[in-house]
Design a protein around this motif. Structure first.
Motif, PDB file in Angstrom:
ATOM      1  N   UNK A   4       0.821  -1.202   0.000  1.00 30.14           N
ATOM      2  CA  UNK A   4       0.000   0.000   0.000  1.00 30.14           C
ATOM      3  C   UNK A   4       0.860   1.260   0.000  1.00 30.14           C
ATOM      4  N   UNK A   5       0.478   2.199  -0.841  1.00 31.25           N
ATOM      5  CA  UNK A   5       1.053   3.534  -0.803  1.00 31.25           C
ATOM      6  C   UNK A   5       0.014   4.452  -0.175  1.00 31.25           C
ATOM      7  N   UNK A   6       0.377   5.145   0.892  1.00 30.90           N
ATOM      8  CA  UNK A   6      -0.571   5.959   1.641  1.00 30.90           C
ATOM      9  C   UNK A   6      -0.287   7.436   1.403  1.00 30.90           C
ATOM     10  N   UNK A   7      -1.335   8.180   1.062  1.00 31.64           N
ATOM     11  CA  UNK A   7      -1.241   9.628   0.871  1.00 31.64           C
ATOM     12  C   UNK A   7      -2.301  10.285   1.741  1.00 31.64           C
ATOM     13  N   UNK A   8      -1.970  11.415   2.317  1.00 30.72           N
ATOM     14  CA  UNK A   8      -2.940  12.139   3.133  1.00 30.72           C
ATOM     15  C   UNK A   8      -3.265  13.474   2.497  1.00 30.72           C
ATOM     16  N   UNK A   9      -4.548  13.790   2.428  1.00 23.22           N
ATOM     17  CA  UNK A   9      -5.026  15.074   1.916  1.00 23.22           C
ATOM     18  C   UNK A   9      -6.002  15.642   2.937  1.00 23.22           C
ATOM     19  N   UNK A  13      -7.549  10.031   3.764  1.00 22.40           N
ATOM     20  CA  UNK A  13      -6.417   9.157   3.453  1.00 22.40           C
ATOM     21  C   UNK A  13      -6.700   8.430   2.150  1.00 22.40           C
ATOM     22  N   UNK A  14      -5.707   8.375   1.265  1.00 24.60           N
ATOM     23  CA  UNK A  14      -5.832   7.617   0.018  1.00 24.60           C
ATOM     24  C   UNK A  14      -4.840   6.465   0.068  1.00 24.60           C
ATOM     25  N   UNK A  15      -5.355   5.234   0.066  1.00 22.01           N
ATOM     26  CA  UNK A  15      -4.517   4.037   0.089  1.00 22.01           C
ATOM     27  C   UNK A  15      -4.553   3.392  -1.297  1.00 22.01           C
ATOM     28  N   UNK A  16      -3.397   3.308  -1.932  1.00 19.18           N
ATOM     29  CA  UNK A  16      -3.308   2.754  -3.284  1.00 19.18           C
ATOM     30  C   UNK A  16      -2.588   1.420  -3.254  1.00 19.18           C
ATOM     31  N   UNK A  17      -3.237   0.363  -3.733  1.00 15.23           N
ATOM     32  CA  UNK A  17      -2.569  -0.931  -3.893  1.00 15.23           C
ATOM     33  C   UNK A  17      -1.556  -0.770  -5.019  1.00 15.23           C
ATOM     34  N   UNK A  52     -10.009   6.457   1.158  1.00 14.19           N
ATOM     35  CA  UNK A  52     -10.207   6.057  -0.243  1.00 14.19           C
ATOM     36  C   UNK A  52      -9.264   4.901  -0.534  1.00 14.19           C
ATOM     37  N   UNK A  53      -9.782   3.841  -1.150  1.00  5.07           N
ATOM     38  CA  UNK A  53      -8.955   2.701  -1.566  1.00  5.07           C
ATOM     39  C   UNK A  53      -9.015   2.598  -3.080  1.00  5.07           C
TER      40      UNK A  53
END
Length: 262
Positions: A4-9, A13-17, A52-53
């Motif tokens: 997972x790549x995690x980004x915060x806005x 939180x946006x978690x991208x596989x 968000x995933x």
């Protein structure tokens, strides 16, 4: 490499596989541990209001790694051991995600297959790219939905449609998913994340504590009796009425201005 790549806005939180080389498979890697850790982090951080995933690359998730399944041919892996592996492995993802009180938006960028489809059903809101497809395809590789799909999918699309998908293993298009209620929106591929972010921003503009209680009531309502849910709702409402955000919302409404939540 992390799954997972995690980004915060802000409060989102946006978690991208992020393992497109394995089609974002959920087994044979650290996906389970990372999803459990993500949910634990979100649960403890009251400043997070929406998760968000999504997936990197052309595929959302292919679900279980089929090549990895060959190891089950080994006689040393008894049915008891395999059952326990599922309990301590892939089944930890629905246990973590479904219990999460923060609203979860799934932005489905491409095919969601098997456990990948079931992962979308663990989320509260599903938005699909036009390129997304969906298949409950376990039967085609001679196994059953081992990750809770038999509980999750019927609640998303109804028992008849879930049965059709599970018994045939055939994929449906994004538009078919929209028609049966599996997703709430279908958008152009380049608008998928902007749409998910915009929706997340609308949700995050509301009081976080009340949002978490609202989601919990919706989840409990899936299996609780009306009497039990009414009792729980009364208790939550008593808490909500005493929050600073409720006081601010009522005051702002009376004063005809936008509320400023904590």
């Amino acid at each position: 490499m992390a799954f997972l790549t995690i980004e915060r806005d802000g409060a989102v939180l946006i978690a991208t596989m992020n393992q497109p080389e394995t089609r974002n498979a959920l087994t044979g890697n650290t996906a389970v541990q990372e999803f459990v850790q993500l949910c634990d982090t979100v649960r403890k951080d009251a400043s997070v209001k929406v998760l968000i995933i999504t997936g990197a690359g052309p595929i959302f998730s292919s679900g279980g790694n089929v090549k990895d399944m060959k190891r089950f041919f080994d006689d040393a892996l008894t049915p008891d051991l395999i059952r326990e592996e599922y309990r301590q492995g892939i089944q930890q993802i629905p246990n973590a995600l479904v219990q999460l009180d923060v609203p979860v938006i799934c932005a489905i960028n491409g095919p969601a297959i098997g456990a990948g489809l079931d992962l979308t059903c663990m989320c509260d809101i599903r938005i699909a790219s036009e390129t997304a497809t969906f298949a409950e395809s376990f039967v085609r590789v001679g196994i059953v939905p081992g990750d809770g799909g038999a509980w999750l999918l019927p609640r998303a699309v109804g028992m008849a449609k879930a049965s059709e998908m599970a018994f045939t293993g055939e994929a449906i298009s994004a538009q078919e998913a929209l028609a049966c209620g599996l997703v709430s929106r279908v958008v152009a591929a380049d608008q998928l994340l902007p749409t998910a972010r915009a929706l997340a921003a609308k949700i995050a503009a509301n009081p976080g504590a009340v949002m978490r209680m609202t989601k919990r009531l919706l989840r409990e309502g899936e299996h609780a009796s009306l009497a039990s849910l009414l009792e729980m709702s009364a208790g939550y409402q008593a808490i909500a009425h005493k929050t600073a955000d409720h006081r601010e919302a009522v005051t702002a409404f009376i004063e005809k201005r936008q509320p400023k939540f904590q």
